[in-house]
Design an enzyme around this catalytic site. Structure first.
Site, short mmCIF file in Angstrom:
data_model
loop_
_atom_site.label_atom_id
_atom_site.label_comp_id
_atom_site.label_asym_id
_atom_site.label_seq_id
_atom_site.Cartn_x
_atom_site.Cartn_y
_atom_site.Cartn_z
N ARG A 88 0.84 -1.20 0.00
CA ARG A 88 0.00 0.00 0.00
C ARG A 88 0.88 1.25 0.00
O ARG A 88 1.96 1.25 0.62
CB ARG A 88 -0.85 -0.04 1.26
CG ARG A 88 -1.82 1.10 1.45
CD ARG A 88 -3.00 0.98 0.56
NE ARG A 88 -4.12 1.79 1.02
CZ ARG A 88 -5.15 2.10 0.23
NH1 ARG A 88 -5.20 1.67 -1.03
NH2 ARG A 88 -6.15 2.82 0.69
N GLY A 95 -13.97 0.33 -4.93
CA GLY A 95 -13.94 1.24 -3.79
C GLY A 95 -14.61 0.62 -2.58
O GLY A 95 -14.34 -0.53 -2.21
N SER A 107 -7.83 0.93 3.44
CA SER A 107 -8.31 0.42 2.15
C SER A 107 -9.50 -0.50 2.34
O SER A 107 -9.72 -1.04 3.43
CB SER A 107 -7.17 -0.34 1.48
OG SER A 107 -7.63 -0.98 0.31
N SER A 108 -10.25 -0.71 1.26
CA SER A 108 -11.32 -1.71 1.25
C SER A 108 -10.93 -2.92 0.41
O SER A 108 -11.73 -3.84 0.26
CB SER A 108 -12.60 -1.13 0.66
OG SER A 108 -13.02 -0.02 1.41
N ASN A 116 -6.35 4.20 -7.06
CA ASN A 116 -7.56 4.74 -6.45
C ASN A 116 -8.59 5.06 -7.53
O ASN A 116 -9.23 4.15 -8.02
CB ASN A 116 -7.29 5.92 -5.52
CG ASN A 116 -8.51 6.21 -4.65
OD1 ASN A 116 -9.30 5.31 -4.40
ND2 ASN A 116 -8.68 7.43 -4.20
N THR A 146 -4.19 -0.73 -7.23
CA THR A 146 -5.00 0.41 -7.67
C THR A 146 -4.21 1.71 -7.71
O THR A 146 -3.14 1.83 -7.11
CB THR A 146 -6.18 0.61 -6.67
OG1 THR A 146 -7.08 1.59 -7.17
CG2 THR A 146 -5.71 1.02 -5.29
N THR A 178 -10.22 -0.11 -9.75
CA THR A 178 -9.09 -0.76 -9.13
C THR A 178 -9.05 -2.01 -9.95
O THR A 178 -9.91 -2.21 -10.79
CB THR A 178 -9.46 -1.02 -7.66
OG1 THR A 178 -9.43 0.23 -7.00
CG2 THR A 178 -8.56 -1.99 -6.96
O1 DON Z 1 -8.08 1.00 -1.38
C1 DON Z 1 -9.25 1.29 -1.57
O2 DON Z 1 -10.17 0.88 -0.88
C2 DON Z 1 -9.60 2.16 -2.75
N1 DON Z 1 -8.48 3.01 -3.07
C3 DON Z 1 -9.99 1.29 -3.90
C4 DON Z 1 -10.35 2.09 -5.10
C5 DON Z 1 -11.17 1.37 -6.06
O3 DON Z 1 -11.56 0.24 -5.90
C6 DON Z 1 -11.51 2.12 -7.28
N2 DON Z 1 -12.81 1.83 -7.65
N3 DON Z 1 -13.78 2.48 -7.48
#
Ligand code: DON
Length: 584
Positions: free
Chosen positions: A113, A482, A460-461, A409, A407, A389
């Site tokens: 990350r 996300g 993060s998710s 983001n 990702t 992502t």
């Molecule tokens: O780490 C995370 O949770 C986000 N930066 C993920 C971003 C993502 O999945 C983009 N899609 N909407």
């Protein structure tokens, strides 16, 4: 002069003019789009790669064919996605990789990350008026975290891979330098974001023709500056990115956009190997990413709650099932906003959150006929672009497995590129809780645990998952999306583990999403209107509208299941056109 000589002479002139020698290996990846191979469920005996891009999946499969293991294939796929799926595949971002080593019966969670730069400070993403400022948090150099992808992929490869680094990077370099047929998926993505992307001179040069138009699907698309950077990584390893010219170019681009990153940040960046979080669901062990991802903790927490119901007799996607799913989601995401953050900075009560005792208590608070409400409802700010992502899953014949989500983001990160080095910058800093209590780009609220601090990793998710059964890797899955990622991945895992679906069925089923705030149950098309009415009758706030810019889709999963017969079943999610399962 006969024809053969003429052709030889012309070919010689061609090589002199366009001298960056095209090897036989590289020629394999010259334009060869075969649209009919997308989204097909695939069976294979020897190994499988499922990713969001047809070129990248084939790159991984060919590495397996060459004798590479799942880790080699995953790393090659990761670098290839940075070329062919630049809306999310990256070398300028970060992510998480789960590696299951069959011989040791062990899963390693590799955390690559991004981190906040040393000069980061708590209110750095706020405007002069002290309020959350989207231009800063989403699009400026301040939105960019110190990238982890290159170190993460290279460390995974050097510790757990088998083939030489040059072999792993060669396909990505070839795709960048020789080019590839513009895919419909990349074309659409670029078209959707073109106004934002064209504002940055380097991004405009990388992705658009000199007249500002797009490369149409089928046209040759080359990325010479990116190819140079990938070559530097191939030649010098992490130093080829974190030091020297590429590093200087990155620092320059970040600071020209108002960011705070310095060479010292790149020098200090560390990948962290962590113990994964694990939960039991029936006879399966679900393994996923620990903090700084919230994904693993909450997928296990929700599956613990769900394990107390007779879901089969409720019926898949029945109103009762969707009700208990929603109630689990509402509770888990409320905890997320309160407790989750970078474990190197805050104490995250992981043990409690994933304990069955805690889940039992939460389950007891769920009433079957009456929905609960999310307290302190505030309207969420949902980011109006498609989920970008990207996840890929790999399994090999030795039983090793890799589950990787990474990702920038947002789609194409902050939209700004590193001139000379050919890659996009992430805007991962927006995953911090810029102003505790104020929703971020995914409408997620957080508090102190996820406040900005120097060298801290934003929450993060991302939820890469490996499911173990009888001491063998049984399933690999994960998704972009996300805030929706945890829920999306859980529903696919549940479809297989609880409802006995094959991965193609499990992927195709319509999904729902609830994230505590806003208090809304978002759903995909495909759920019966009767069911939705029953859900509403329980008091669930069903929201009949498209999620994320009209896409109306939740996530893009990439899943492999390996049954007892040893056959790999791959399912690339049709929600992401361009996805492909490549097996052999
Ligand atoms: O780490 C995370 O949770 C986000 N930066 C993920 C971003 C993502 O999945 C983009 N899609 N909407």
């Amino acid at each position: 002069m006969n024809k053969k000589i003429l052709i030889t002479v012309f070919y010689g002139i061609f090589l002199i003019l366009f001298g960056d020698a095209v090897s036989a290996d590289q020629r394999t990846y010259l334009p060869n789009l075969n649209y009919s191979e997308q989204h097909k469920p695939v069976l294979a005996e020897n190994g499988m790669v499922v990713s969001q891009d047809i070129y990248a999946s084939d790159v991984g499969r060919d590495i397996l064919k060459k004798g590479g293991n799942a880790i080699d294939a995953a790393v090659a796929t990761g670098f290839a996605l940075a070329v062919t799926h630049p809306q999310a595949g990256n070398i300028g971002g970060g992510g998480f990789m789960l590696v299951y080593l069959a011989k040791e019966h062990r899963t390693i969670a590799i955390d690559y990350r991004e981190t906040a730069p040393k000069a980061a400070f708590r209110d750095m993403l706020l405007g002069d008026d002290g309020n959350y400022d989207e231009d800063i948090a989403w699009y400026s150099g301040k939105s960019t975290g110190v990238p982890g992808t290159v170190m993460g992929l290279l460390q995974a490869h050097s510790k757990y891979g088998k083939l030489p680094r040059e072999v792993i990077l060669a396909p990505a370099i070839a795709l960048a330098s020789n080019g590839f047929s513009m895919t419909p998926a990349l074309y659409d993505s670029l078209a959707g974001a073109k106004d934002r992307l064209k504002k940055d001179a380097a991004t405009r040069r990388f992705f658009f023709k000199s007249d500002g138009s797009l490369y149409f699907p089928g046209q040759l698309f080359r990325q010479p500056e990116l190819s140079k950077t990938l070559q530097s990584i191939s030649d010098y390893g992490t130093d080829g990115f974190y030091k020297g010219q590429v590093a200087e170019q990155l620092i320059t681009a970040v600071s020209e956009n108002g960011g705070l990153m310095t060479q010292a940040d790149l020098d200090d960046y560390q990948v962290v190997e962590r113990a994964p979080v694990m939960g039991a669901y029936k006879s399966y062990t679900v393994v996923s990413m620990p903090p700084p991802s919230s994904g693993g903790v909450h997928i296990i927490q929700m599956m613990n709650i769900l394990s107390g119901y007779d879901l089969k007799s409720m019926g898949h996607n029945s109103a009762d099932y969707l009700h208990v799913l929603t109630e689990s989601m509402r509770r888990a995401y409320a905890d997320r906003s309160e407790y989750l953050g970078d474990p190197d900075f805050v104490d995250v009560p992981v043990k409690t959150l994933i304990s069955m005792a805690y889940a039992n208590g939460l389950r007891d608070s769920i009433e079957m006929e009456q929905a609960s409400t999310s307290e302190g409802v505030r309207p969420g700010v949902l980011f109006p672009e498609s989920p970008e992502t990207t996840h890929f899953s790999v399994m090999d014949s030795e039983g090793n497995a890799v589950s990787n989500t990474y990702t920038l983001n947002f789609t194409f990160g902050n939209g700004k590129s590193v001139a000379g080095a050919g890659f996009l910058m992430n805007n991962e800093m927006d995953d911090f809780s810029a102003k505790p209590g104020t929703p971020n780009g995914y409408g997620l609220v957080g508090n102190e645990a996820n406040a900005v601090a120097p060298k801290k990793r934003p929450l993060s998710s991302m939820t890469p998952v490996i499911v173990i059964k009888d001491g063998r890797a049984f399933m690999v899955s994960g998704s972009p999306g996300g805030s929706t990622i945890i829920n999306v991945t859980m529903q696919v895992v549940m479809n297989v583990l609880e409802f006995g679906m094959n991965p193609a069925q499990a992927t195709a089923m319509p999904r729902i999403h609830h994230q505590w705030l806003p208090d809304s149950v978002f759903h995909e098309p495909g759920l019966s209107i009767d069911t939705l009415r029953l859900l509403e009758a329980k008091g669930q706030p069903v929201v009949d509208r498209s999620f994320w810019g009209g896409a109306a889709t939740l996530g893009i999963t990439q899943t492999i299941v390996r049954g007892e017969d040893g056959v790999f079943q791959g399912a690339a999610d049709p929600r992401g056109h361009g996805s492909k399962a490549s097996g052999y």
